[in-house]
Design a protein around this motif. Sequence first.
Motif, PDB file in Angstrom:
ATOM      1  N   CYS A 725     -87.308  48.636 -70.869  1.00 59.84           N
ATOM      2  CA  CYS A 725     -86.024  49.657 -70.925  1.00 59.84           C
ATOM      3  C   CYS A 725     -85.599  49.610 -70.390  1.00 59.84           C
ATOM      4  O   CYS A 725     -83.778  49.471 -70.395  1.00 59.84           O
ATOM      5  CB  CYS A 725     -86.362  50.217 -72.373  1.00 59.84           C
ATOM      6  N   LEU A 726     -85.582  49.965 -69.238  1.00 54.66           N
ATOM      7  CA  LEU A 726     -84.647  50.760 -67.702  1.00 54.66           C
ATOM      8  C   LEU A 726     -84.599  49.386 -67.201  1.00 54.66           C
ATOM      9  O   LEU A 726     -83.036  48.908 -66.449  1.00 54.66           O
ATOM     10  CB  LEU A 726     -85.688  51.249 -67.291  1.00 54.66           C
ATOM     11  N   HIS A 727     -85.353  48.454 -67.091  1.00 52.99           N
ATOM     12  CA  HIS A 727     -84.491  47.055 -66.393  1.00 52.99           C
ATOM     13  C   HIS A 727     -83.797  46.439 -67.042  1.00 52.99           C
ATOM     14  O   HIS A 727     -82.995  46.409 -66.632  1.00 52.99           O
ATOM     15  CB  HIS A 727     -86.260  46.551 -66.370  1.00 52.99           C
ATOM     16  N   SER A 728     -83.607  46.991 -68.419  1.00 51.49           N
ATOM     17  CA  SER A 728     -82.347  46.704 -69.415  1.00 51.49           C
ATOM     18  C   SER A 728     -81.100  47.508 -68.973  1.00 51.49           C
ATOM     19  O   SER A 728     -79.873  46.456 -69.046  1.00 51.49           O
ATOM     20  CB  SER A 728     -82.707  46.351 -70.792  1.00 51.49           C
ATOM     21  N   ILE A 734     -72.643  47.485 -69.020  1.00 48.63           N
ATOM     22  CA  ILE A 734     -71.934  48.570 -70.332  1.00 48.63           C
ATOM     23  C   ILE A 734     -73.741  49.701 -70.503  1.00 48.63           C
ATOM     24  O   ILE A 734     -73.755  48.975 -71.027  1.00 48.63           O
ATOM     25  CB  ILE A 734     -71.082  48.366 -71.279  1.00 48.63           C
ATOM     26  N   VAL A 735     -73.722  50.487 -70.274  1.00 50.90           N
ATOM     27  CA  VAL A 735     -74.625  51.644 -70.972  1.00 50.90           C
ATOM     28  C   VAL A 735     -74.583  52.479 -71.567  1.00 50.90           C
ATOM     29  O   VAL A 735     -73.586  53.231 -71.658  1.00 50.90           O
ATOM     30  CB  VAL A 735     -74.975  52.149 -69.896  1.00 50.90           C
ATOM     31  N   SER A 736     -74.755  52.463 -72.935  1.00 52.75           N
ATOM     32  CA  SER A 736     -74.668  52.997 -74.053  1.00 52.75           C
ATOM     33  C   SER A 736     -75.069  54.452 -73.658  1.00 52.75           C
ATOM     34  O   SER A 736     -76.251  54.866 -73.511  1.00 52.75           O
ATOM     35  CB  SER A 736     -74.712  52.480 -75.486  1.00 52.75           C
ATOM     36  N   GLU A 737     -74.549  55.641 -74.702  1.00 49.86           N
ATOM     37  CA  GLU A 737     -75.477  57.046 -74.422  1.00 49.86           C
ATOM     38  C   GLU A 737     -76.486  56.965 -74.859  1.00 49.86           C
ATOM     39  O   GLU A 737     -77.501  57.245 -75.260  1.00 49.86           O
ATOM     40  CB  GLU A 737     -74.009  57.739 -74.977  1.00 49.86           C
ATOM     41  N   GLU A 738     -76.816  55.752 -76.566  1.00 50.29           N
ATOM     42  CA  GLU A 738     -77.408  55.757 -77.307  1.00 50.29           C
ATOM     43  C   GLU A 738     -79.051  55.076 -76.756  1.00 50.29           C
ATOM     44  O   GLU A 738     -79.869  55.257 -76.759  1.00 50.29           O
ATOM     45  CB  GLU A 738     -77.145  55.104 -79.083  1.00 50.29           C
ATOM     46  N   SER A 739     -78.816  53.919 -76.109  1.00 49.86           N
ATOM     47  CA  SER A 739     -79.977  53.438 -75.059  1.00 49.86           C
ATOM     48  C   SER A 739     -80.327  54.527 -74.440  1.00 49.86           C
ATOM     49  O   SER A 739     -81.687  54.624 -74.189  1.00 49.86           O
ATOM     50  CB  SER A 739     -79.576  52.285 -74.633  1.00 49.86           C
ATOM     51  N   LEU A 740     -79.611  55.016 -72.857  1.00 44.29           N
ATOM     52  CA  LEU A 740     -80.211  56.069 -72.967  1.00 44.29           C
ATOM     53  C   LEU A 740     -80.591  57.015 -73.369  1.00 44.29           C
ATOM     54  O   LEU A 740     -81.684  57.505 -72.202  1.00 44.29           O
ATOM     55  CB  LEU A 740     -78.848  56.422 -71.769  1.00 44.29           C
ATOM     56  N   SER A 741     -79.748  57.639 -74.086  1.00 48.05           N
ATOM     57  CA  SER A 741     -81.491  58.755 -74.766  1.00 48.05           C
ATOM     58  C   SER A 741     -82.341  58.329 -75.428  1.00 48.05           C
ATOM     59  O   SER A 741     -83.025  58.510 -75.683  1.00 48.05           O
ATOM     60  CB  SER A 741     -80.128  59.439 -75.740  1.00 48.05           C
ATOM     61  N   PHE A 789     -88.572  56.122 -61.846  1.00 51.42           N
ATOM     62  CA  PHE A 789     -87.978  57.215 -62.026  1.00 51.42           C
ATOM     63  C   PHE A 789     -87.722  58.352 -61.394  1.00 51.42           C
ATOM     64  O   PHE A 789     -87.566  59.124 -61.105  1.00 51.42           O
ATOM     65  CB  PHE A 789     -88.741  57.795 -63.376  1.00 51.42           C
ATOM     66  N   LYS A 790     -88.446  57.133 -59.670  1.00 49.79           N
ATOM     67  CA  LYS A 790     -88.020  57.389 -57.708  1.00 49.79           C
ATOM     68  C   LYS A 790     -86.107  57.942 -58.595  1.00 49.79           C
ATOM     69  O   LYS A 790     -85.132  58.508 -58.383  1.00 49.79           O
ATOM     70  CB  LYS A 790     -87.923  57.125 -57.416  1.00 49.79           C
ATOM     71  N   LYS A 791     -86.646  60.013 -57.925  1.00 54.06           N
ATOM     72  CA  LYS A 791     -85.513  61.144 -58.463  1.00 54.06           C
ATOM     73  C   LYS A 791     -84.305  60.742 -57.456  1.00 54.06           C
ATOM     74  O   LYS A 791     -82.949  61.016 -58.021  1.00 54.06           O
ATOM     75  CB  LYS A 791     -85.395  62.393 -58.160  1.00 54.06           C
ATOM     76  N   SER A 792     -84.417  60.254 -55.976  1.00 54.80           N
ATOM     77  CA  SER A 792     -83.423  59.670 -55.081  1.00 54.80           C
ATOM     78  C   SER A 792     -83.030  59.017 -55.929  1.00 54.80           C
ATOM     79  O   SER A 792     -81.303  59.022 -55.326  1.00 54.80           O
ATOM     80  CB  SER A 792     -84.031  59.939 -53.546  1.00 54.80           C
ATOM     81  N   LYS A 793     -83.305  58.033 -55.773  1.00 54.87           N
ATOM     82  CA  LYS A 793     -82.706  56.492 -56.723  1.00 54.87           C
ATOM     83  C   LYS A 793     -81.387  56.638 -57.369  1.00 54.87           C
ATOM     84  O   LYS A 793     -80.738  55.587 -57.428  1.00 54.87           O
ATOM     85  CB  LYS A 793     -83.671  55.354 -56.640  1.00 54.87           C
ATOM     86  N   PHE A 794     -81.621  57.538 -58.227  1.00 54.59           N
ATOM     87  CA  PHE A 794     -80.940  57.339 -59.052  1.00 54.59           C
ATOM     88  C   PHE A 794     -79.640  58.584 -58.913  1.00 54.59           C
ATOM     89  O   PHE A 794     -78.760  58.973 -59.352  1.00 54.59           O
ATOM     90  CB  PHE A 794     -80.938  58.174 -60.681  1.00 54.59           C
ATOM     91  N   SER A 795     -79.563  59.693 -57.632  1.00 57.09           N
ATOM     92  CA  SER A 795     -79.264  60.735 -57.455  1.00 57.09           C
ATOM     93  C   SER A 795     -77.491  60.208 -57.730  1.00 57.09           C
ATOM     94  O   SER A 795     -77.613  58.935 -56.960  1.00 57.09           O
ATOM     95  CB  SER A 795     -79.781  61.687 -57.031  1.00 57.09           C
ATOM     96  N   SER A 796     -76.800  60.789 -57.733  1.00 54.70           N
ATOM     97  CA  SER A 796     -75.348  60.184 -57.483  1.00 54.70           C
ATOM     98  C   SER A 796     -74.813  59.393 -58.163  1.00 54.70           C
ATOM     99  O   SER A 796     -74.210  58.424 -57.852  1.00 54.70           O
ATOM    100  CB  SER A 796     -75.206  60.442 -55.595  1.00 54.70           C
ATOM    101  N   THR A 797     -75.384  58.788 -59.323  1.00 54.02           N
ATOM    102  CA  THR A 797     -75.237  57.360 -60.355  1.00 54.02           C
ATOM    103  C   THR A 797     -74.757  58.025 -61.612  1.00 54.02           C
ATOM    104  O   THR A 797     -74.931  59.192 -61.410  1.00 54.02           O
ATOM    105  CB  THR A 797     -76.295  56.499 -59.778  1.00 54.02           C
ATOM    106  N   LYS A 798     -74.470  57.314 -62.422  1.00 50.65           N
ATOM    107  CA  LYS A 798     -74.428  57.533 -63.869  1.00 50.65           C
ATOM    108  C   LYS A 798     -75.900  57.454 -64.651  1.00 50.65           C
ATOM    109  O   LYS A 798     -75.619  58.480 -65.758  1.00 50.65           O
ATOM    110  CB  LYS A 798     -73.728  56.058 -64.482  1.00 50.65           C
ATOM    111  N   LEU A 799     -76.632  56.728 -63.707  1.00 50.37           N
ATOM    112  CA  LEU A 799     -77.985  57.505 -64.256  1.00 50.37           C
ATOM    113  C   LEU A 799     -78.806  58.650 -63.733  1.00 50.37           C
ATOM    114  O   LEU A 799     -79.906  58.509 -64.142  1.00 50.37           O
ATOM    115  CB  LEU A 799     -78.535  55.640 -64.025  1.00 50.37           C
ATOM    116  N   GLU A 800     -78.092  59.795 -63.037  1.00 54.66           N
ATOM    117  CA  GLU A 800     -78.940  60.446 -63.006  1.00 54.66           C
ATOM    118  C   GLU A 800     -79.235  61.354 -63.366  1.00 54.66           C
ATOM    119  O   GLU A 800     -80.739  61.765 -63.148  1.00 54.66           O
ATOM    120  CB  GLU A 800     -77.538  61.198 -61.752  1.00 54.66           C
TER     121      GLU A 800
END
Length: 1165
Positions: A725-728, A734-741, A789-800
Amino acid sequence: MEDAAQTSEITTRRSKRARVPAKTKFGDNQSHDRTSDPSDQSHGEAEREGSFDEFVEPRARAKRNRMEESSAAAKKPDQSLIEVIKGNGKLIPQVVKLWVEQYEKDPKPAMVELLMMLFEACGAKYHLREELLDETDVDDVVVALVNLARKGEVEDYQSSKKKEFKNFKVNLGSFWDNLVIECQNGPLFDQVLFDKCMDYIIALSCTPPRVYRQVASLMGLQLVTSFITVAKMLGAQRETTQRQLNAEKKKRTEGPRVESLNKRLSTTHEMITVIEEMMRKIFTGLFVHRYRDIDPDIRISCIQSLGIWIMSYPSLFLQDLYLKYLGWTLNDKSAGVRKASILALQNLYDVDDNVPSLGLFTERFSNRMIELADDIDVSVAVCAIGLVKQLLRHQLLADDDLGPLYDLLIDDSTEIRHAIGALVYDHLIAQKFNSSQSHAKGDDGDSSEVHLGRMLQILREFSADPILSIYVIDDVWDYMNAMKDWKCVISMLLDENPLIELTDEDATNLIRLLCASVKKSVGERIVPATDNRKQYYNKAQKELFENNRRDITVAMMRNYSQLLRKFMADKAKVSSLVDIIVHMNLELYSLKRQEQNFKTLLQLMKEAFFKHGEKDALRSCVKAINFCSSECQGELKDFAQNKLKELEDELIAKLKTAIKEVVDGDDEYSLLVNLKRLYELQLSRSVPIESLFEDMAMILRSFKSMDDEVVSFLLHNMSLHVAWCLHSIINSDIVSEESLSSLLSKRNTLFEQLEHFLDAHTEVQEEGRRGNQSACRVCTILAQTWCLFKKSKFSSTKLESLGYCPDSSVLQKFWKLCEQQLNISDETEEDDANHEYVEETNRDAVMIAAAMLVATDVIPKEYLGPEIISHFVMHGTSVAEIVKNLIAVLKKKDDDVHNIFLEAMRRAYHRHLLELSRSDDASLASKSVKDCKDLATRLSATFMGAARNKHRVDILRIIKDGVDYAFVDAPKHLSFLEVSVLHFLSRLPTPDILEILKDVQKRTENVNTDEDPSGWRPYYTFIDSLREKCSKNDGFQVADIVSVAEEGATVRRRGRPRKRRNIQGKKLFDDHSSSEEDSISASDEDARDDEERQVEEEEEEAPLIHSIRSSAKLRSLRVSREENKGQTNPGDSGRATDTIAASGTSGGLQLILFSVIIWTRSCSS
């Protein structure tokens, strides 16, 4: 015909130039005797042409004049013999002819020139006085030359790296060879020239300076080789003369002709006798001493020359008096000497006429020849195996003697294994060495069926271990064409030949052989290479592989489905059988109009997937169906993809049914088997199990008493689904809020379950295999998911919001559980040896998971880094290798390695103190002390060479901070100085050690150490060591060598155990000692030590990913290495299994790599 042969010989002899009359022991004037014999003059022209060695004087003299002119033009007037040897070797023949002419005119000046050249070739400039030549004693000259060497006034030409001397050795040998040939009709037999030269050469070969011995040995050995050339020519002349004499005697006429032939025969025989005496003189004076010289190069040249002499002149040298030296040197400590001896023997046994004379020698040394097949040097072992093959060819060995050789079929070295494979093929399969059997069977003895039958008979010995079978197949494959006879193999498997009946065991082995042979034919390795390097092929090889792929497909196309249908139910066969399809050219199914066979094949593979629940069968089926769905074209591709979709849907339906059955209280077996199938499928592709995810979580929450294996695969499948799912999301534009949640909800659910089992395992001491396996899986899945889900990799991105970092309490529980798995007993891990997924549930997998968290900065390294490093030396070689790679990563990042190292040693020391407080067992306390010392030794060894200077400040900080820690609440922790800090002192220069000494002494200025002598003993030990280091300016150099030796002792080696030589030092020569050896200089002894000393240094910069990719390779090999080699060695089986298992990445390790890829891609997004 005889007259024609005589005419040809006379023509050849006339090409030789005439020689100026020279006085020899065979007459005052040989040339005059041959040309002015009255009896010869009384004959006609035809008879004169039959006369031996008759020369036409005017014609030869004209040729001499032309040669003199060309030689004079080639050689400069002021150019000496040594300058010619150093320079252009093409001038040597002309220069030698000129020198011989000068010698025949005036011997003394020419002799002086030759001897001075001999001295200069040895590197010494020594002048001989012409008028004192006869009175000069050889020993006096040699002593003077040795004194020049002691003064350093010698130049080594033959070992020089200078360009102008690159041909020196070749030219020097050519000079003496030409000289002997030129002198064969005169000076060779004057008992002056060569006697004097041999005296000097033999004397120089026994002197201490190595350069003298090297050059003198070269010249002496070349002289014997050249003497043999002349002796063979004289021998041919003697045979011709004997034939002529026999022909004359048949005429029953006595006269001057017979008398002349008798005289010539006697003279030739005497000349041969003299040459043989000269050979013996050099052999006894030079060879007998130098074949055991301290310099291995001299020993090699001696043995090589002896081999040439025996082959070239067997009438003298092919006897045990000389052969024994080849046998003795089979035990030489130098691999080059042993190899030279083996190659010489190979040449001897290659000639059938030599074999009768080698009977006693073979009986005496055949056992040693067999032993050398397992030599420590690979090239020696390969040559020895070739020699054993020759002994078998001559039927000089019994089959019972070959038992130890068959163990080499699973040797670590590819060269040795393939050499043994060639022997096995020739001796056991093709039976080339058994003439009676091969002739009795006629042409059928070479048929593919016969060869395959014999191969199956061999494989029966290894049926219990498939890995050993693969090794044997790989060894023999290059030589056995029957393995590539696809139609024959398929026919045997389908029982189409009524004369051949296969047992179930034979069918299993034949299918393994077929699969392995297919892989080899298309360029794949079936046994992993020791260097792990990728294979590269040229265009011709790639074309060959494609042709083989086509041939395999054509042969299998019509019968593949029959084979699969016949053996589908057999789990031992189905995996190998299904694997074959990925090496076929699927386009041919369309070209050959075999679409229906392809569809049938896919359906059978799908049925095999649901018929079996074992890892190998499932993994093969998934790989085959994925291959078909991606590599086919057109209609067949659509069919394969639809079949794959049907497989997924059916699997999901089976899982839902199995979960419902468990909820209803039924057995968990169906759920476990289908979870394994889903796990294998998810390792290669995303499977839509959204509807199953909550059901899996519900099962985990509701049924706490489920089997640990079911729990493990539930967690594995949930984590894989989260990863896909993370890979997808990462790869979506485009990342939907539904898929993220949805992903966050699934991730939190997974973490909830993992932390629950983490608590369960840390609170309760689990015992037995099941608990250990489950705990290992919890550790690895947690680490993989944290990496994803390493925190530093997602910081300052839309997927934070996806970033995650575990808190310290969870991290401590995680390491506590990891530590529990690291400390499990070896017996428990041995019980897991046959477990299906053992490579994912051993201590290596746990340590890799923990080290990956630190290496990739997923968590702060301050806690987990020292904990991991503190276990550096506690759990075997494989775990140590992982920790070593982690240290290399940390040092490459320029992190505070000194703080991490010090903290790691403190934690190891703390465990030691706890051990002391818990138990009074002295052995446990001794082990914990040893662990602390070994840890400090290994950590200090990482600061070697240039790293020691680069990290000098870090080393000082480790020592100073370690001293501070030791003096806290002194003398309670003072033993920390002795067990840890002390080992870093050798990495510092003397000034730094002095500074530390002063600092430590200041700390006890106002302290009464006599109150607790035992408590302060480590302090005084530490002080004494500091003073000793200061007193030895080169102390750190010695310590470097020691630490490297200690570190080298722990370097892991795959395959069979390291071979040990069964000789000790110079034991070989105890029975053949000579007085000359005692005069070898001490400098040569040091040189020998330098040659034999080998220091193995571990690489510091190896990345951690190497450990991640080779977890199975890093398993500790705990099986006994001393079991009987005559039987199938379980230890070798285990090692081979470990090695072969490393060829493919296991499921758990695939997930680790997949996790790394996921969070790497998340950075770019």
